[in-house]
Design an enzyme around this catalytic site. Structure first.
Site, PDB file in Angstrom:
ATOM      1  N   LYS A  38      33.711  -9.768  17.469  1.00  0.00           N
ATOM      2  CA  LYS A  38      34.456  -9.319  18.636  1.00  0.00           C
ATOM      3  C   LYS A  38      34.360 -10.422  19.686  1.00  0.00           C
ATOM      4  CE  LYS A  38      30.495  -6.798  20.517  1.00  0.00           C
ATOM      5  NZ  LYS A  38      29.968  -5.481  20.893  1.00  0.00           N
ATOM      6  N   PRO A  39      35.214 -10.416  20.713  1.00  0.00           N
ATOM      7  CA  PRO A  39      35.210 -11.503  21.691  1.00  0.00           C
ATOM      8  C   PRO A  39      33.870 -11.705  22.395  1.00  0.00           C
ATOM      9  CG  PRO A  39      37.249 -10.249  21.860  1.00  0.00           C
ATOM     10  CD  PRO A  39      36.369  -9.500  20.902  1.00  0.00           C
ATOM     11  N   VAL A  42      19.293  -9.728  28.144  1.00  0.00           N
ATOM     12  CA  VAL A  42      19.245 -11.146  27.805  1.00  0.00           C
ATOM     13  C   VAL A  42      18.644 -11.922  28.979  1.00  0.00           C
ATOM     14  CG1 VAL A  42      20.563 -13.130  26.984  1.00  0.00           C
ATOM     15  CG2 VAL A  42      21.324 -10.798  26.438  1.00  0.00           C
ATOM     16  N   ASP A  64      30.054  -7.531  13.222  1.00  0.00           N
ATOM     17  CA  ASP A  64      30.259  -7.288  14.644  1.00  0.00           C
ATOM     18  C   ASP A  64      31.084  -8.404  15.275  1.00  0.00           C
ATOM     19  OD1 ASP A  64      30.135  -6.060  17.067  1.00  0.00           O
ATOM     20  OD2 ASP A  64      28.045  -6.516  17.486  1.00  0.00           O
ATOM     21  N   GLY A  86      23.656  -6.031  27.562  1.00  0.00           N
ATOM     22  CA  GLY A  86      24.652  -5.400  26.712  1.00  0.00           C
ATOM     23  C   GLY A  86      24.254  -3.973  26.414  1.00  0.00           C
TER      24      GLY A  86
END
Length: 895
Positions: A140-141, A30, A138, A25
């Protein structure tokens, strides 16, 4: 496995075993890992090193642990967090499934019942967290996981942890952190205290997208989206999808109210309204688009002012940590209309930090060599000139992409300019003449400044101040050029070039105030990729090598990426711009021609072709008083210098030898010496014997003196100074040689005066001014310039020049016609109506004619001009733009 991954694997080997990378991201990478103690799969999220360096381990761990106690069926729990070998990480369960973003990308819109059900589950999780004193910040989708049809909110409290740990220093990371489609108005204006109603707004935005297929507010940039969030009311969902029930539409409208007090007080109330068929709102779906009340307008106005000031940083914690689908690598060739073409012999265009626009050096007007910046936005097929950048030399884009720092070839000043408009601001006014600029995240600018026999790096606050050198002079003659900022103001990379040894890439460590070489024998400058690589040219190829931005050292072997690269640039978001093809000649080739009063051309010397001075298009030449020689500024492999050419035959001889550019020669009245402008250590006006003997004599140190004219009696030196086009920045000053110690104003108004031409008897001065709204030619008496004024041209005039007998004045009109005006000066000054002599063809206008006169006239009335005989551009030169290049870079070089 990359060196970074190996370090991380070793550092956490006693707790976790990394299996593979899942994604990346805006702020974290990750990994899928195994929790060795509990024998389970986990998602290990590691903050980027440049972000970790700003946050600090102790503060981050302290803040993130405040969210570890949250236990809810729709909240993804925090298993662990910590620091290891400089890495900051946190651990969450590994969930098989997909994100809401991935599902939206695939399906665009959800069924109404499914969207309401998912929203209610998320609202339940938010209500639980809010009652425990935690705001997500935060929603968000990307931060909502879907597992077996159940929604789970991820990264709970991470935004708060990073924000608190950073202490307001997020801009130091240099990261591109996404677009704020789901941000509440109070977040958009960077209010410090946020309530549960902020999360309600964000959740309402997510539901809006699930129902309509897009967020409530769209835009081409983060700043544009923020302004819409603050000022615009979202369209009612029923306008985009008529099947949405009134209670759902009303609940969405209430959740998206601008004022927090007008929204649902809790996420639970929002969920209840979605499930209540009788729910109505003061702002229903039918009235969601009505104008705001006066009080709301006042509030919005205040919010807009705050948003304008804070838009560059208000997006700081958005679009991060959850791995997003890897965007595709997109390549295309940049092709612009002829009037907007980039200079293919210059540097590659530079992309904005977020890749939303390109800046490149183009031409001041079609068919001329005057340079200025052009801006092409990603969503536009045309480019527009950047006002105030005519004669641009070098530039850099600010970290937020909203401004530029630049130098002009004329004035030598370092300036900044907002790309949204306004006047340039002078940062450094004394003799910058930079060969490279870097704008650091801490608000300082590093520039390459002319010093004795070269350039060295200096640093100055972007708001102005006293520049200080960042490195002591080298014992060997060196040129420190092309600085490039590293994220977080950690330092910079730059090229250190010797006079004969080529260039090496050096890195400057701002914390230790020291520099060292990291790559030897390269071509030109380097670029840093936030993926952890240095890019540079070697042997005409684009090369990348792994680079640790924390330790500031190369960590792997170089890999060749592409051949035939003339220049390149790379933005922080990963937009790579390549200039391909051979370099070609350094500029157009010319041949001198005589042009009679009918426009007929005759070559001066068919054996002589040349390149004119390249520095900022500062071309110019002058006939000696007796017409037997031509003084001209030429470009060779040694640089820009003054040469003397016998007429009509004979070889040209070089008379100046300084490495700095020398240009625009003018003769002394007796023809023994030539005056010229030089950008050497003491920039200003110099004299040199026309036979090349002796040494250069300095007349005046003045970096912004661009034209020098000696009066026929040898008493006066007239100069055009300044360089701000259209802002009254250009004036004409003079000094009596041997009498005045400083120049005195000759023509100094709030308009631009330039293109100085003195009559042969020294009594009249012709010049160009924009005082009427268009540039026109004027005449005044000299030295008493207040004794009268006559406008010679109408509908445009430039490049004035007196005939050798003073009875005519020539100039170029707006249609590129050579105009002649009969002049009578006794008993009074009288100028006849201008008459057209001939149209000057394009091949005689291949140099700058806007600011001064690049031709001369002989005693017999013929003009001596330079005709373009080769354009100097390589036939296969092209500009290639590669968007989303970082993933490809990682795959080819390794991380």
């Amino acid at each position: 496995m990359s060196e970074v991954t190996e370090r991380l694997t070793t550092a956490i080997a006693d707790r976790y075993r990394i299996e593979r990378r899942l994604g990346e991201g805006g702020m974290a990478t990750v990994y899928l890992a195994e929790d060795l103690k509990h024998k389970r799969k986990v998602a290990l999220k590691v903050l980027r090193p440049e972000l970790a360096a700003v946050l600090g381990a102790e503060r981050f761990v302290q803040e993130i642990t405040t969210t570890a106690s949250l236990q809810h069926p729709h909240i993804l729990p925090l298993f662990d967090s910590g620091t290891a070998d400089g890495f900051l990480y946190y651990v969450m369960p590994y969930i098989e499934g997909e994100t809401l973003r991935e599902k939206l990308n695939r399906e665009t819109q959800f069924g109404i019942d499914e969207a309401v059900q998912l929203t209610a589950a998320i609202a339940d999780a938010l209500d639980y967290a809010h009652r425990n004193g935690v705001i997500h910040r935060d929603i968000k989708p990307e931060n909502i996981l879907l597992h077996d049809g159940r929604a789970m909110v991820a990264d709970f409290g991470i935004a708060l942890a990073v924000s608190a740990a950073a202490g307001g220093r997020m801009t130091e990371t240099g990261l591109s952190l996404g677009t704020p489609h789901y941000m509440s108005p109070e977040q958009a204006t960077a209010e410090k205290e946020l309530s549960a109603r902020s999360d309600v707004y964000s959740l309402g935005s997510v539901l809006y997208e699930m129902l309509t297929g897009e967020p409530p507010h769209m835009g081409n940039s983060a700043q544009q989206i923020i302004m819409k969030i603050v000022t615009d009311t979202a369209r009612p969902v029923t306008e985009l999808r008529k099947s949405v029930p009134p209670n759902v539409a009303g609940a969405v409208a209430k959740a998206l109210e601008k004022l927090p007090a007008d929204r649902f007080a809790t996420a639970a109330e929002f969920a209840a309204a979605l499930k209540n068929p009788t729910f109505t709102s003061a702002m229903t779906a039918a009235t969601a688009g009505r104008p705001a009340a006066a009080g709301s307008r006042r509030t919005a106005t205040t919010a807009v002012l705050a948003a304008v000031a804070l838009a560059a940083t208000a997006t700081g914690l958005w679009g991060w940590l959850r791995p997003s689908p890897t965007p595709p690598v997109v390549r295309y060739r940049l092709s612009m209309p002829p009037s907007q073409e980039p200079n293919l012999n210059g540097d590659a265009p530079a992309a904005a930090p977020d890749g939303s626009f390109l800046l490149y050096r183009g031409f001041f007007s079609e068919g001329t060599a005057g340079a200025q910046l052009w801006l092409k936005r990603r969503d536009s097929d045309v480019a527009t000139p950047v006002s105030g950048t005519v004669a641009i030399l070098t530039w850099a884009i600010s970290p937020d992409g909203r401004s530029i720092a630049f130098t002009l070839g004329g004035s030598g000043e370092l300036r900044t300019l907002s790309l949204s408009g306004g006047a340039p601001l002078t940062v450094v006014s004394d003799s910058v003449v930079s060969s490279g600029i870097a704008w650091l995240d801490d608000g300082t600018i590093v520039f390459s400044r002319a010093v004795a026999l070269g350039f060295s790096l200096h640093r100055v606050p972007a708001g102005g101040g006293t520049p200080v050198p960042i490195l002591p002079p080298d014992s060997v003659v060196r040129f420190d050029v092309a600085p490039v900022a590293l994220p977080g103001s950690r330092g910079l990379v730059f090229s250190r070039c010797g006079t004969a040894t080529g260039c090496d890439i050096w890195v400057y460590d701002s914390r230790q105030d020291a520099a060292r070489p990291v790559v030897r024998e390269v071509q030109g400058g380097a670029a840093y990729a936030v993926s952890g690589h240095l890019l540079y040219r070697s042997g005409g190829a684009l090369v990348a090598t792994p680079f640790d931005a924390t330790r500031l050292e190369v960590t792997g072997a170089p890999v060749s990426l592409a051949d035939g690269i003339a220049s390149f640039s790379l933005s922080r978001s990963g937009t790579l711009v390549l200039m391909t093809g051979d370099a070609g000649p350094a500029g157009p080739s010319y041949q001198m021609v005589w042009v009679d009063r009918t426009g007929r051309q005759t070559p001066v010397d068919t054996t002589w072709t040349f390149r004119l001075t390249q520095f900022a298009a500062n071309t110019g030449w002058a006939l000696s008083p007796d017409g037997s020689r031509l003084a001209v500024g030429l470009s060779s492999d040694e640089g820009d210098d003054i040469w003397i050419k016998p007429l009509p035959r004979g070889p040209a001889s070089r008379i100046t030898f300084n490495p700095a550019p020398d240009y625009r020669p003018r003769w002394e009245p007796d023809g023994r010496r030539v005056a010229f402008k030089s950008n050497r250590t003491n920039p200003g006006i110099y004299l040199r014997r026309a036979d090349g003997t002796g040494s250069d004599s300095l007349l005046i140190v003045r970096s912004d003196a661009q034209e020098a004219v000696l009066s026929p009696d040898g008493r006066w030196l007239l100069m055009r100074v300044g360089g701000t086009v259209g802002a009254g920045g250009r004036d004409i000053v003079g000094m009596r040689l041997g009498e005045d110690t400083v120049p005195v104003p000759v023509l100094s108004t709030r308009y631009d005066e330039h293109a100085v031409s003195l009559s042969p008897d020294g009594r009249w001065i012709a010049y160009k001014s924009d005082e009427t709204g268009t540039t026109e030619v004027f005449v005044r008496p000299f030295p008493d310039t207040d004794g009268g004024k006559w406008q010679i041209s109408s509908s445009g005039g430039r490049a004035p020049l007196w005939s050798r007998d003073g009875r005519e004045l020539f100039y170029l009109n707006a249609s590129n016609d050579m105009m002649a005006v009969r002049i009578t000066t006794s008993p009074a000054f009288v100028a006849d109506e201008p008459a057209v002599l001939f149209r000057v063809p394009d091949d005689l206008l291949g140099m700058e004619t806007e600011w001064y006169t690049p031709w001369d006239v002989a005693r017999d009335g013929r003009f001596i001009m330079a005709r373009t005989v080769a354009d100097g551009e390589a036939g296969d030169r092209a500009i290639i733009v590669v968007e989303n290049f970082l993933e490809e870079l990682r795959a080819r070089v390794g991380q």
